[in-house]
Design a protein around this motif. Structure first.
Motif, short mmCIF file in Angstrom:
data_model
loop_
_atom_site.label_atom_id
_atom_site.label_comp_id
_atom_site.label_asym_id
_atom_site.label_seq_id
_atom_site.Cartn_x
_atom_site.Cartn_y
_atom_site.Cartn_z
N SER A 56 30.14 -6.93 -7.93
CA SER A 56 28.78 -6.63 -8.38
C SER A 56 27.83 -7.81 -8.16
CB SER A 56 28.78 -6.19 -9.85
OG SER A 56 28.84 -7.30 -10.71
N TYR A 57 28.25 -9.03 -8.53
CA TYR A 57 27.31 -10.14 -8.30
C TYR A 57 27.46 -10.75 -6.92
CZ TYR A 57 31.14 -13.19 -10.02
OH TYR A 57 32.34 -13.82 -10.21
N TYR A 58 28.67 -10.67 -6.38
CA TYR A 58 28.88 -11.21 -5.03
C TYR A 58 27.91 -10.55 -4.05
CZ TYR A 58 31.83 -13.50 -1.52
OH TYR A 58 32.30 -14.32 -0.53
N SER A 59 27.73 -9.25 -4.26
CA SER A 59 26.87 -8.50 -3.36
C SER A 59 25.40 -8.88 -3.51
CB SER A 59 27.08 -7.01 -3.65
OG SER A 59 26.05 -6.27 -3.11
N VAL A 60 25.00 -9.23 -4.73
CA VAL A 60 23.60 -9.64 -4.92
C VAL A 60 23.36 -10.96 -4.19
CG1 VAL A 60 21.85 -10.29 -6.60
CG2 VAL A 60 23.42 -8.41 -7.11
N ILE A 61 24.30 -11.89 -4.33
CA ILE A 61 24.12 -13.20 -3.67
C ILE A 61 24.22 -13.03 -2.14
CG2 ILE A 61 24.88 -15.61 -3.57
CD1 ILE A 61 24.13 -14.81 -6.39
N ALA A 62 25.15 -12.18 -1.70
CA ALA A 62 25.24 -11.92 -0.25
C ALA A 62 23.93 -11.31 0.23
CB ALA A 62 26.41 -11.00 0.04
N GLY A 63 23.28 -10.54 -0.66
CA GLY A 63 21.97 -9.98 -0.34
C GLY A 63 20.95 -11.10 -0.05
N TRP A 64 21.06 -12.21 -0.78
CA TRP A 64 20.16 -13.34 -0.50
C TRP A 64 20.38 -13.79 0.94
CZ3 TRP A 64 21.07 -17.29 -5.10
CH2 TRP A 64 20.74 -16.65 -6.32
N ALA A 65 21.65 -13.88 1.35
CA ALA A 65 21.95 -14.34 2.71
C ALA A 65 21.31 -13.39 3.72
CB ALA A 65 23.45 -14.45 2.93
N LEU A 66 21.42 -12.09 3.45
CA LEU A 66 20.78 -11.11 4.34
C LEU A 66 19.27 -11.33 4.38
CD1 LEU A 66 22.55 -7.71 3.45
CD2 LEU A 66 22.72 -8.99 5.60
N ALA A 67 18.69 -11.50 3.20
CA ALA A 67 17.24 -11.67 3.14
C ALA A 67 16.82 -12.91 3.93
CB ALA A 67 16.79 -11.81 1.69
#
Ligand code: TRP
Length: 464
Positions: free
Chosen positions: A110-121
């Motif tokens: 759940s949080y790993y994906s949010v932080i990975a989302g930062w990398a995408l952004a």
């Protein structure tokens, strides 16, 4: 169901495929995002030393144990623990290891994906906002602004979080063997190459030696609180993907004859090298641009863009770097959720449905993390018990500092004390008198349980 020795989920095509997949699982945000920021928060040198001790004296032996269990059980962690407990005529209570792993999988993704989302952004941000900064002098300001704009905007965070979870689901739905090997084979060397380029930049900053000193000269007086010991232990488990069954399920897909010990050493050393390299890049940038080492979860996203803005071909390298970081996160995320999915598949749920349930579940819990960086950043759900942590910090603490070390402890005790000698030596293909085998067994029997328990008791204040 299982036919003979082959598990229902299939197998890796070779030992190399397993090494690639396990390295893909180990190397991820834990190395590049979490290691530098947690090292910064804990004051550097002494923390790094304890972390390295935890990795090699506790993590490495536990990883061997976890792979060994997986290959014996050939099923999801829950069913592996059930079958092995039956086989060795011991209590079914050991299944808890599997259940806590499934829960940890949902929470971590759940949080790993949010932080990975930062990398995408940041792929997009590198190519837009961060690509036309008129003057180098304002780079630090712009980078800080960009980061707080991104994390302050829940809608953007949700979009990237959703994309990342969808990407993970697309990969796991077909089964993790096969394309994963091929992907990791390109991602890992490319990521390493870019880290080396960044390292070249870090070498050229005036604060390079200051960064090195921060990481490697221990100052035991100020650095080692009981919380830092627990952080070092939790980080060691997290970075190696241990304590929740991820490596167990990858071990379940490992062909019978692949040697476990050597394989593990390769994985642990590669993972550690990437983390140290990330630190050696990030801290010189921190000190040469006047940032603060204890800046928290944003540290990598505040420092690396500064490097890209200032180096030749920086925008190109920057975009490429965040693409690779997202891919590395993705090859880790797959292993976080695979134990959950394998378990549902064993219950007769079609893989597609299992993937949707797991993805949707993590996505929903992930919203707690999304809001922890904006609306709820100062909302402390456990304030009544005087715990001043927001949702993200609670999830982080619960998984890193409690669930993974306890899971690892359970795995160590089960393998070192419960299963018979022959089961271990057969699986490791070793002679019971071999020195390496006995060192491993000693570490697993004494070092892991005592280490984990001392750190725990210490952190709840027993020794103070
Ligand atoms: N090791 C990965 C990283 O460093 C994260 C990860 C993948 C993980 N699978 C895991 C962490 C299982 C804990 C448990 O980014």
């Amino acid at each position: 169901m299982s036919q003979g020795n082959v598990c229902i989920h299939g197998e890796w095509s070779s030992r190399t495929a397993f090494i690639l997949a396990a390295t893909g699982s180990a190397v991820g945000l834990g190395n590049i995002w979490r290691f530098p920021y947690i090292t910064g928060e804990n004051g550097g040198g002494a923390f790094v030393l304890v972390y390295l001790l935890c990795v090699f004296l506790i993590g490495l032996p536990v990883m061997i144990a976890e792979i060994l269990l997986g290959r014996q059980g050939k099923r999801s962690p829950i069913n592996t623990m059930r079958t092995l407990a039956q086989q060795y005529k011991t209590s079914q209570i050991w299944q808890i290891i599997g259940w806590s792993g499934v829960l940890a999988g949902f929470l971590i993704l759940s949080y790993y994906s949010v932080i990975a989302g930062w990398a995408l952004a940041y792929i997009q941000l590198m190519a837009t906002t961060l690509s036309n900064i008129p003057e180098h002098a304002v780079a630090v300001e712009v980078v800080e602004q960009t980061f707080s704009q991104l994390t302050g905007d829940p809608i953007q965070l949700i979009i990237w979080h959703t994309l990342f979870i969808l990407g993970t689901m697309m990969m796991v739905v077909g089964g993790v063997q096969g394309s994963l090997e091929r992907a990791v084979r390109t991602i890992m060397p490319a990521l390493l190459l870019l880290l080396l380029i960044l390292f070249g930049y870090a070498l050229s900053t005036e604060a390079f030696l200051e960064g090195v000193a921060f990481m490697f000269s221990p100052d035991f007086d100020k650095a080692l609180t009981s919380k830092s010991l627990l952080d070092a232990l939790g980080q060691a488990f997290f970075t190696l993907s241990l304590g929740m069954g991820a490596i167990m399920i990858y071990g379940a897909y490992l062909p019978r004859h692949a040697p476990i010990g050597e394989t593990t050493v390769v994985i642990v050393i590669s993972d550690t090298m990437v983390a140290i390299l990330a630190g050696l890049i990030i801290f010189p940038i921190v000190f040469s641009s006047g940032l603060d080492a204890s800046d928290g979860p944003g540290l990598a996203f505040l420092t690396l863009p500064i490097a890209f803005i200032q180096m030749p071909f920086g925008i190109f390298f920057g975009v490429l770097f965040f693409v690779l970081l997202s891919l590395a996160a993705w090859s880790s995320a797959i292993s976080i959720i695979e134990p959950v999915i394998a378990w549902m598949v064993e219950q007769g749920i079609p893989r597609l449905v299992a993937t949707i349930i797991a993805g949707l579940g993590s996505w929903l819990i992930g919203l707690l993390t999304v809001f922890s960086f904006n609306y709820w950043s100062e909302f402390y759900p456990l304030a009544a018990w005087s715990i001043q942590l927001n949702w993200f910090e609670i999830l982080e603490y619960l998984t890193f500092n409690i669930m993974l070390p306890l899971g690892g402890l359970g795995i160590a005790v089960f393998v070192a004390w419960i299963i018979p000698h022959a089961a271990r030596t057969d699986e490791l293909d070793t002679n019971p008198r071999s020195i390496l085998y006995n060192v491993w067994l000693f570490l697993l029997r004494y070092m892991t349980p005592i280490g984990v328990l001392l750190v725990f008791l210490n952190s709840i204040g027993v020794f103070s």
